[in-house]
Each structure stands twice: as structure tokens, then as C-alpha cells.
Design a protein around this motif. Structure first.
Motif, PDB file in Angstrom:
ATOM      1  N   ASN A  59     -46.664  16.180 -42.663  1.00 19.72           N
ATOM      2  CA  ASN A  59     -46.483  17.374 -41.827  1.00 19.72           C
ATOM      3  C   ASN A  59     -46.151  17.005 -40.395  1.00 19.72           C
ATOM      4  O   ASN A  59     -45.305  17.625 -39.758  1.00 19.72           O
ATOM      5  CB  ASN A  59     -47.753  18.230 -41.829  1.00 19.72           C
ATOM      6  CG  ASN A  59     -47.821  19.122 -43.046  1.00 19.72           C
ATOM      7  OD1 ASN A  59     -46.892  19.866 -43.317  1.00 19.72           O
ATOM      8  ND2 ASN A  59     -48.905  19.042 -43.773  1.00 19.72           N
ATOM      9  N   LEU A  60     -46.841  15.979 -39.890  1.00 16.49           N
ATOM     10  CA  LEU A  60     -46.596  15.533 -38.519  1.00 16.49           C
ATOM     11  C   LEU A  60     -45.169  15.024 -38.380  1.00 16.49           C
ATOM     12  O   LEU A  60     -44.465  15.336 -37.410  1.00 16.49           O
ATOM     13  CB  LEU A  60     -47.592  14.427 -38.142  1.00 16.49           C
ATOM     14  CG  LEU A  60     -47.432  13.835 -36.746  1.00 16.49           C
ATOM     15  CD1 LEU A  60     -47.524  14.904 -35.671  1.00 16.49           C
ATOM     16  CD2 LEU A  60     -48.466  12.748 -36.497  1.00 16.49           C
ATOM     17  N   GLN A  61     -44.717  14.275 -39.355  1.00 16.38           N
ATOM     18  CA  GLN A  61     -43.367  13.732 -39.329  1.00 16.38           C
ATOM     19  C   GLN A  61     -42.330  14.864 -39.299  1.00 16.38           C
ATOM     20  O   GLN A  61     -41.364  14.815 -38.527  1.00 16.38           O
ATOM     21  CB  GLN A  61     -43.173  12.879 -40.587  1.00 16.38           C
ATOM     22  CG  GLN A  61     -41.850  12.158 -40.621  1.00 16.38           C
ATOM     23  CD  GLN A  61     -41.870  11.032 -41.638  1.00 16.38           C
ATOM     24  OE1 GLN A  61     -42.873  10.835 -42.343  1.00 16.38           O
ATOM     25  NE2 GLN A  61     -40.780  10.298 -41.714  1.00 16.38           N
ATOM     26  N   ALA A  73     -42.816  17.810 -38.159  1.00 16.44           N
ATOM     27  CA  ALA A  73     -42.911  18.447 -36.841  1.00 16.44           C
ATOM     28  C   ALA A  73     -42.161  17.633 -35.789  1.00 16.44           C
ATOM     29  O   ALA A  73     -41.475  18.191 -34.927  1.00 16.44           O
ATOM     30  CB  ALA A  73     -44.373  18.617 -36.446  1.00 16.44           C
ATOM     31  N   GLU A  74     -42.276  16.311 -35.851  1.00 17.84           N
ATOM     32  CA  GLU A  74     -41.574  15.453 -34.888  1.00 17.84           C
ATOM     33  C   GLU A  74     -40.061  15.637 -34.991  1.00 17.84           C
ATOM     34  O   GLU A  74     -39.370  15.768 -33.978  1.00 17.84           O
ATOM     35  CB  GLU A  74     -41.923  13.983 -35.150  1.00 17.84           C
ATOM     36  CG  GLU A  74     -43.322  13.607 -34.705  1.00 17.84           C
ATOM     37  CD  GLU A  74     -43.801  12.347 -35.389  1.00 17.84           C
ATOM     38  OE1 GLU A  74     -43.033  11.732 -36.156  1.00 17.84           O
ATOM     39  OE2 GLU A  74     -44.975  11.975 -35.169  1.00 17.84           O
ATOM     40  N   ASN A  75     -39.566  15.650 -36.206  1.00 17.19           N
ATOM     41  CA  ASN A  75     -38.130  15.862 -36.389  1.00 17.19           C
ATOM     42  C   ASN A  75     -37.716  17.239 -35.902  1.00 17.19           C
ATOM     43  O   ASN A  75     -36.641  17.408 -35.325  1.00 17.19           O
ATOM     44  CB  ASN A  75     -37.759  15.701 -37.862  1.00 17.19           C
ATOM     45  CG  ASN A  75     -37.874  14.274 -38.322  1.00 17.19           C
ATOM     46  OD1 ASN A  75     -37.665  13.341 -37.551  1.00 17.19           O
ATOM     47  ND2 ASN A  75     -38.246  14.085 -39.570  1.00 17.19           N
ATOM     48  N   MET A 132     -39.106  18.990 -33.548  1.00 13.66           N
ATOM     49  CA  MET A 132     -39.099  19.053 -32.081  1.00 13.66           C
ATOM     50  C   MET A 132     -37.763  18.548 -31.534  1.00 13.66           C
ATOM     51  O   MET A 132     -37.210  19.126 -30.599  1.00 13.66           O
ATOM     52  CB  MET A 132     -40.262  18.237 -31.512  1.00 13.66           C
ATOM     53  CG  MET A 132     -41.604  18.928 -31.715  1.00 13.66           C
ATOM     54  SD  MET A 132     -42.942  18.166 -30.774  1.00 13.66           S
ATOM     55  CE  MET A 132     -43.228  16.677 -31.716  1.00 13.66           C
ATOM     56  N   LEU A 133     -37.261  17.488 -32.129  1.00 14.39           N
ATOM     57  CA  LEU A 133     -35.951  16.973 -31.712  1.00 14.39           C
ATOM     58  C   LEU A 133     -34.878  18.036 -31.909  1.00 14.39           C
ATOM     59  O   LEU A 133     -34.041  18.285 -31.039  1.00 14.39           O
ATOM     60  CB  LEU A 133     -35.607  15.705 -32.502  1.00 14.39           C
ATOM     61  CG  LEU A 133     -34.248  15.075 -32.243  1.00 14.39           C
ATOM     62  CD1 LEU A 133     -34.079  14.646 -30.792  1.00 14.39           C
ATOM     63  CD2 LEU A 133     -34.000  13.882 -33.177  1.00 14.39           C
ATOM     64  N   LEU A 190     -35.322  21.360 -32.123  1.00 14.85           N
ATOM     65  CA  LEU A 190     -35.519  22.521 -31.253  1.00 14.85           C
ATOM     66  C   LEU A 190     -35.139  22.232 -29.811  1.00 14.85           C
ATOM     67  O   LEU A 190     -34.548  23.067 -29.128  1.00 14.85           O
ATOM     68  CB  LEU A 190     -36.982  22.982 -31.309  1.00 14.85           C
ATOM     69  CG  LEU A 190     -37.432  23.632 -32.608  1.00 14.85           C
ATOM     70  CD1 LEU A 190     -38.950  23.801 -32.623  1.00 14.85           C
ATOM     71  CD2 LEU A 190     -36.744  24.978 -32.809  1.00 14.85           C
ATOM     72  N   GLY A 191     -35.478  21.022 -29.371  1.00  9.98           N
ATOM     73  CA  GLY A 191     -35.264  20.707 -27.958  1.00  9.98           C
ATOM     74  C   GLY A 191     -33.857  20.280 -27.624  1.00  9.98           C
ATOM     75  O   GLY A 191     -33.386  20.524 -26.512  1.00  9.98           O
TER      76      GLY A 191
END
Lengths: 221, 221
Positions: A128-130, A132-134, A136-137, A139-140
Motif C-alpha cells: 500500500n505504501l509503495q 501511495a509513493e507512486n 504522489m509522483l 499527483l504532484g
DNA sequence: GAGCGCTTTTGATCTAGCTCAACTCCAAGC
DNA sequence: GCTTGGAGTTGAGCTAGATCAAAAGCGCTC
């Protein structure tokens, strides 16, 4: 009430639930109708869910109603556990959705008496964290077309590259997942269609065929 | 080489490392200079780090150089473990940074022989996931001023509400964390200054005083 | 199978934030 | 002291994506 809206072709990640819950599965089934809330942000996390058919979205809201969808959960996916004791977001049904439910307490007790359990729980949260990290890239830093291309490839991968990709969610849901408006999502899809990377299949706009996954992947950057 | 750039006032989360590594701490110290890479995306995760002083940023890059910073790590923070076996992003030093290092293998072995270990590792990853979820909401749905206000409150909280908030990172770093450009960050800070929510302290623009945390929190929505 | 409501597309216009550029302000080196 | 260079601010104009609006398409129900 239990009529299926999609046929399920044994999803790739179906082992998760069995690995955590054990074989003699002690759980009940339930069906949520389109738009029904499964749990709300801030509620105590009593149950853990696995999707049999349908789709669930999990999201956070700002006070004025702006919505950010964290993730979509598809058949085979486990959800509601990554949370900890209190749900950090809301979950509701994108379409009619059948789930298997087990109590969180029951599952955690079982995990404590199982060496592999702790590890697989950690693996689940890490996955799940992984994601989310992808995300964020995305979205940002990605443009609207890149976002939509990435979304399509994600859905395609998670449904094991079907001939026809069926999207259970609306354009608004996709928009709230990608940090866009529904109009921008629609325009991006039209752009990809005009550039021959996909076509719509049949009447509905929610079934589509990816014509050039490689080109889509290039866009994804 | 080891001159401290910040005094460290025993950060709130300092227990983490001890809880995981154990008391007779088997680890060495190392200092990275400003801009030095600690580890790169895709590298095998050999070590785990805790910051003694300074600041680390972790980020992902798109092929054309667009950057998204996942998180800033401040004194007391643990990082490099949440990853799994392979680092999923790059970490480098925002300013000169002193870290304690221990081998990942050593730490995981220790954890296996400790009941609390697994749990605290899970807690660590869950905390990271929670941060990522909040950050997705910020990236996808907040305006530039809301983003900057949220950033300031996060730094303020993590430094235990100091009188003077010192930001180790540049405007560009902040921008890449918030999904903005450095000019937009600068303008947002000026807006907040003009609206009497903060003032710059001394010569540098990296020391600032939050004059109205409540008003900032309202902006944060 | 007609009518209604929801979803999606498309067009026209607007604007938040980006880009490009100039200028200021330190800090470091000579 | 003077110079150089990175960091930050501010202004002017641009543009990707938002907003507003209309129409078309689909899937309901009756």
C-alpha cells in the motif's frame, strides 16, 4: 440483491486473504449497493474486507467537499486492515459490490499465532505504501494526459491485461483519483482515442480497448 | 567535517531506533555533506539510518527530471527501512547531515527474535503510509496557499512548535514536496506574511516565526 | 417505447499557477 | 573592500487545466 455485475476471473492477488485468514475461512459475505458506505473516516476498524465482485473506493474529504480518492479496490483485493485501529478514510461502493468480511480482532489473533502472518501483514501495508509513493509522483508532477495514461495502465495490469478493459467507476471518480476534474479526464481520454491509443467498446464509455500499451507507457514517463 | 549546523533538542520520536535496534546500539555514525546521495532508487537496501542532525529528502524522478519529494527526514527520524529489500526512491542530504547507520540485515535478524520488534516495524510502515495518504490529499486537492500552510504546520509540529521555525530546505525543495514551483512557494509565503500569519526572522529567509497557528490551520482546511 | 435523470462529451471562457526575466540579498572567496 | 554565485522575491505574460454551459447519449422506470 446478490446479482453479479461482473464475472470474476480469479484475480492474481487472491491468495492474500487465505494467507492471512487461514484456510477454514471464518467469514461472512455481504453485498453493498452502489454508493453505500462500507466504513467512514474516524470510525473504529472492526472488520476487514475482501472483494468478491464489484469495486470499492477509499477517499478523504476536505471540509468544503473536495475529495481525494486514495485507491480503488477490485475483486481479490483486501482492504480495511492497513488502517490500524481507526479508519483513516472513508470506503464506499463504486458499484454493487460483494465482499467477504471477517472481524479484525479475529484476524489479528490468528496472525499472532502464525509466523508467516506478521510478515504478510507487513507485506500488505508495504505494498500500500509503495502504491501511495507512486501516486504522489503522479499527483504532484504528471500532466493530465500522463495521469490518465498511468491510470489506464494500472487498471489494465490489475485486471491482467484483458481484451476489453471495463472501468466500474465514473469520470468523476477517476478525476478525484487523479487530482483532475471530470471534464479534463474526458478530454484526455478523447485525446488518447484520437491518437489511436485506445477505442471505446460497445455503447458504454466504460468499456475500452487499449490499442497501444507501449505508447501509453511512454506517455506515463 | 562534523560541525553541527543545528542544535538538537531530543526529538519526540527518538525512541524508534532504540526500540528497533535494541539498547547496546551496534551502529556507526557518518556525516553526509550537503547534496550527497545516501542511496539511490533501485539500489539494494543494505543499511538503515537514523538522523542525528541535519535533514534528508527522499524523492522520485521522472525521466525528464521532474521531481517529487516524498518526505523530509529530520533529527530523530528513521529512514531506509520502510523500503523492503530494494530502495524505491533516492535519498540525499538537504544540508550537512549526521546519521547513525546499522545494517538492515542485522536489524531484521534482531527483530525476528523480539516480539515487540515486528509490531514496531509495522507501526513504522503504517505511520509512513498515513503520511502518504494525507500528502495525496494535499497534492491532489489543495491550493498553493493551503499547501504551504500545511507544510509549515507539519514542520512546526515535527520540531515541537519552536519559537523560531528553521527550514533546512530551499524553496525548490519545498516546491517539489508540494507539487508547485519555487516561485509559487515564495509568493504563498509572502501572502502569509502580508496576512500576518508569519514573519521572517533575522537575515535569512529560512528562519520564520508562526504568528497565528490557528489561522494557518484554518487555511489548511 | 416514451420520458426522465444521470453520465459523458464538447465548446467557450477564465484563472491559478507556471514560465521567463529582472533584481535584491547574502555568503564565500580573493 | 570587491566580486561572484546561489537563493529568494517580485513582476509580466502565458497556458494547462478549471469552470461554466449546452447538448448528446444511455439506462432507467412506467
Amino acid at each position: 440483491m446478490l446479482s453479479m455485475t461482473r464475472t470474476v476471473s480469479r484475480p492474481a492477488n487472491d491468495g492474500q486473504f487465505a494467507a492471512l485468514v487461514g484456510e477454514q475461512v471464518c467469514c461472512s459475505e455481504f453485498t453493498y449497493r452502489r454508493g453505500t458506505e462500507v466504513f467512514g473516516e474516524g470510525e473504529e476498524a472492526e472488520y476487514v474486507y475482501q472483494i468478491v465482485s464489484g469495486a470499492i473506493r477509499t477517499y478523504k474529504l476536505l471540509c468544503d467537499g473536495r475529495r481525494q480518492i486514495n485507491s480503488f479496490h477490485l475483486p481479490g483485493d483486501l482492504f480495511g486492515l492497513e488502517n490500524g485501529a481507526v479508519h483513516r478514510f472513508t470506503a464506499d461502493a463504486v458499484i454493487q459490490t460483494k465482499v467477504r468480511i471477517t472481524s479484525r480482532r479475529h484476524l489479528l489473533d490468528r496472525i499472532e499465532h502464525q509466523e508467516a502472518g506478521q510478515a504478510s501483514l507487513l507485506t500488505l501495508v508495504t505494498r500500500n505504501l509503495q502504491h501511495a509513493e507512486n501516486h504522489m509522483l503522479l499527483l504532484g508532477r504528471k500532466t493530465s494526459v500522463e495521469k490518465v495514461a498511468a491510470f489506464l495502465l494500472e487498471m489494465d495490469r490489475r485486471q491482467d491485461h484483458p481484451d476489453v478493459l471495463s472501468l466500474p467507476m465514473s469520470r468523476r471518480d477517476i478525476a478525484d483519483y487523479l487530482g483532475l476534474t471530470l471534464e479534463t479526464v474526458s478530454r484526455a481520454l478523447s485525446t488518447l482515442r484520437d491518437d489511436r491509443m485506445l477505442r471505446f467498446d460497445g455503447q458504454t464509455q466504460r468499456q475500452l480497448v487499449l490499442l497501444d500499451r507501449q505508447k501509453l507507457a511512454q506517455l506515463d514517463a
